[in-house]
Write an enzyme that holds these catalytic residues in place. Structure first.
Site, short mmCIF file in Angstrom:
data_model
loop_
_atom_site.label_atom_id
_atom_site.label_comp_id
_atom_site.label_asym_id
_atom_site.label_seq_id
_atom_site.Cartn_x
_atom_site.Cartn_y
_atom_site.Cartn_z
N TYR A 47 -18.45 -56.62 -21.08
CA TYR A 47 -19.11 -55.39 -21.52
C TYR A 47 -18.60 -54.27 -20.62
O TYR A 47 -18.93 -54.22 -19.44
CB TYR A 47 -20.62 -55.57 -21.37
N GLU A 76 -26.55 -57.78 -30.76
CA GLU A 76 -27.27 -57.92 -29.50
C GLU A 76 -28.74 -57.64 -29.77
O GLU A 76 -29.09 -56.57 -30.28
CB GLU A 76 -26.79 -56.86 -28.51
N ASP A 83 -31.54 -48.67 -18.87
CA ASP A 83 -31.59 -48.05 -20.19
C ASP A 83 -32.09 -46.62 -20.16
O ASP A 83 -32.96 -46.26 -19.39
CB ASP A 83 -32.49 -48.89 -21.11
#
Lengths: 263, 404
Positions: A170, A44, A55
């Site tokens: 995911y 990725e 994040d």
């Protein structure tokens, strides 16, 4: 079957992440190639964004470094990096970025360029199921998988997300943002089981995994393990020596993951 | 007395033309969905509406005055100027209107912890206030630059029992505070309600904030009717994310004779890099959960913004403003730091009102436009907050050394 889904066909997958342009153009190329040499199944590549809300501090810092090195960091520069990477490895690749980056380049032009360069999937944390409609048909046309996220609090949303998924799903290990942690949600097996009831699309668990033990544990539950912050930390710490370190780390993680029987 | 039975909008899609939406991490989607459903339910619940009404009247000091600014009108020599005095609300700004509504919703949803972002500190103070009132835990995220320039408000929030987190990521201002608040929320959704302060973010926030702030125009329309029997010709309000402006516009959007003007913070000038004039300088994008207009570079990186006013330096506008701008229903104009500071002094000297530097962006536009209008025309200008918090920084701007 999409190129990404094939990654999971014969064994559990190890999926590392690094941020593009951290520390620079050539460093990114070298690091991705090293990950491929180490045995990564899919890499990725994070496209830096000024405000990466999903994040944690480690990946935020990588984005800041990447954008400090080149404040404009045109998307075409990142596509050029991929073109360089492609001269050295055929490893499956996915981009992880925020929707605005794709939107500004144009959904059509972006996904077309992805196909040309062998970017097989996109992970876009701020594009939930409800908003995928504007991009999904265009991505499908260019055979680019939109890899959705499922979290421990997705609840009744799991089935509709899983049914629409291509590539892989995911699975977010726990609440909060990306970054190393020592504990994961304890119902991940149930989560994966719910997904598997409605789709054959593989699953990979990410957010917080950094040790080989954790990766092995997660690969028992799902079809693969994703490691972001730990790889980004290696890049930050070792600079030009990072490729060697990344390759070693990947070998070790891959061994931990691949030892698990395929379902 | 002005009837305060809020007319809440019927929009349930969260889209304003192509703008709006819910571009937010999956972790928050169920929570937003719960919030949307709860809001759709409670906004039609008579008991909720009564509670909201009573808090607005008995706690927030509504209705706020619609004040005829006779001296300003005379001095500028054009349109009749009316000021909608949100600065007279409890906590000194329009922010309390929205905070009461959202906190009440949070309470009904069984939440015990409120989190909020704040720029100038007004929304943080309002949130801390209502958290104290409801006995809820409160944590406020505020950019480090803003905690430095608004120290008084930081102390005020702490005094009210809130915990203030200075945010040191990014450019350390409002947008970074929103990032931090969103991140905190993804970690703890069960007991926590994110009380967003502007008409921005993912649905249902722009809708809720607009609804709760629409009390401003609901009152002003009725008050002006009582005073003059007319509609205003123009409504002016300052725009950062755009909460007081959307509330000031809401009840006039369907009155085509009323011109709607949003005063943006142009900082050192609309054409400079030191600006926060999103509508004039920005472009369509997706950020902070919404499709709207943003100041960004070609790649889509959000630009750092600048304004003397901590409450207006946000690189985007709420999606309904983007829609009003795109369709031409509202006009957005840039007001520089210099013009806003001049207006700050002007309204203090002519009307005896120390208004927030944010609101003075709207006042500055009124100073420009009123002389060009006829004497039988009417401007309603929203004074979104009071200016006590700004006195020290204005003195500094003018080179006056005062002991804080």
């Amino acid at each position: 079957m999409s190129k990404i889904a094939e990654v999971f066909k014969n064994h559990k997958a190890f999926i590392p992440f690094i941020a593009a342009n951290d520390p620079d153009f050539q460093g990114t190329v070298n690091n991705v190639v090293a990950l491929a040499k180490g045995g990564a199944d899919l890499v990725e590549i994070g496209i830096p964004f000024s405000d990466p809300v999903a994040d944690g501090p480690v990946i935020q810092a990588a984005d800041i470094r990447a954008l400090k090195a080149d404040p404009d960091l045109p998307m075409d520069t990142i596509f050029d990096m991929v073109a360089e990477i492609r001269k050295q490895t055929a490893i499956p690749l996915a981009f992880l970025t925020y929707l605005n980056i794709v939107f500004q380049y144009g959904y059509e032009a972006f996904t077309k360029r992805c196909t040309e360069l062998g970017i097989d999937g996109l992970v876009i944390p701020d594009m939930p199921y409800e908003e995928r409609g504007e991009l999904a048909p265009i991505a499908a046309k260019h055979d680019v998988d939109l890899i959705p996220l499922v979290t421990p609090v997705s609840g009744d949303r799991i089935e509709k997300i899983a049914k629409a998924a291509t590539g892989f799903i995911y699975v977010v290990s726990s609440l909060g943002v990306t970054g190393e942690r020592s504990e994961f949600a304890n119902d991940l097996s149930d989560l994966v089981a719910r997904i598997r009831k409605v789709t054959d699309v593989p699953t990979a668990i990410g957010f917080g995994i950094h040790t080989a033990e954790q990766a092995a544990e997660m690969a028992q539950i799902a079809d693969g393990a994703i490691v972001g912050s730990a790889c980004v930390n290696i890049v930050a710490e070792y600079g030009e020596q990072a490729p060697t370190k990344l390759q070693d780390y990947t070998k070790q993680m891959k061994a931990a993951v691949v030892g698990n029987p395929v379902r | 007395m002005t009837e305060l039975n809020l007319k809440l909008s019927k929009n349930t899609t969260g889209r304003y033309g192509e703008y709006g939406g819910q571009y937010i991490p999956e972790t928050l989607m169920n929570e937003l969905d719960r919030m949307t459903k709860a809001y759709e339910h409670y906004k039609n619940d008579p008991e909720f509406k009564t509670e909201l009404h009573d808090l607005l009247v008995d706690y927030a000091n509504r209705p706020s005055l619609l004040y005829y600014a006779e001296r300003m009108t005379k001095d500028l020599g054009g349109a009749q100027i009316y000021l909608k005095r949100e600065d007279l609300n409890h906590t000194g700004a329009h922010k309390i209107n929205n905070v009461i509504g959202q906190a009440l919703l949070a309470k009904h949803m069984g939440k015990t912890r409120l989190i909020a972002e704040t720029g100038a500190g007004q929304h943080g103070v309002a949130t801390a206030t209502i958290a104290a009132y409801f006995g809820m835990e409160c944590e406020v995220f505020m950019g480090k630059k803003d905690t430095d320039r608004q120290r008084l408000n930081v102390y005020r929030m702490e005094l009210l029992g809130a915990k203030v987190h200075p945010v040191t990521s990014g450019s350390m201002v409002l947008k970074d505070a929103i990032n931090a608040a969103l991140q905190d929320w993804t970690k703890r959704v069960d007991d926590t309600f994110y009380l967003m302060g502007s008409a921005t973010g993912p649905h249902p926030y722009p809708l809720m904030v607009r609804d709760f702030q629409s009390v401003i125009s609901q009152e002003s329309k009725q008050q002006l009717q009582e005073k003059t029997g007319k509609l205003p010709d123009m409504v002016v309000a300052c725009v950062g994310g755009g909460s007081n402006a959307i509330g000031s516009f809401a009840n006039y959007i369907n009155e085509p004779s009323v011109q709607l003007v949003g005063a943006e913070a142009a900082g050192k000038g609309v054409e400079t890099e030191l600006t926060a004039a999103t509508v004039e300088r920005g472009s369509d994008g997706i950020f902070h959960g919404m499709k709207s207009m943003f100041l960004q570079n070609k790649t889509g990186q959000i630009k750092p913004v600048y304004s003397i006013s901590a409450g207006l330096d946000y690189p985007g506008v709420g999606p309904e403003h983007a829609y009003l701008a795109k369709t031409g229903r509202a006009k957005y104009v840039g007001i520089t730091d210099d013009e806003a500071v001049d207006a700050f002094e002007y309204i203090a000297k002519t009307e005896g009102i120390v208004a927030a530097i944010e609101s003075c962006h709207a006042v500055a536009y009124v100073q420009k436009i009123a002389p060009k209008m006829r004497k039988d025309q009417i401007i309603v200008c929203t004074l979104s907050g009071r200016g006590d918090k700004d006195v020290a920084s204005i003195a500094k701007y003018r080179g006056v050394d005062i002991d804080e």
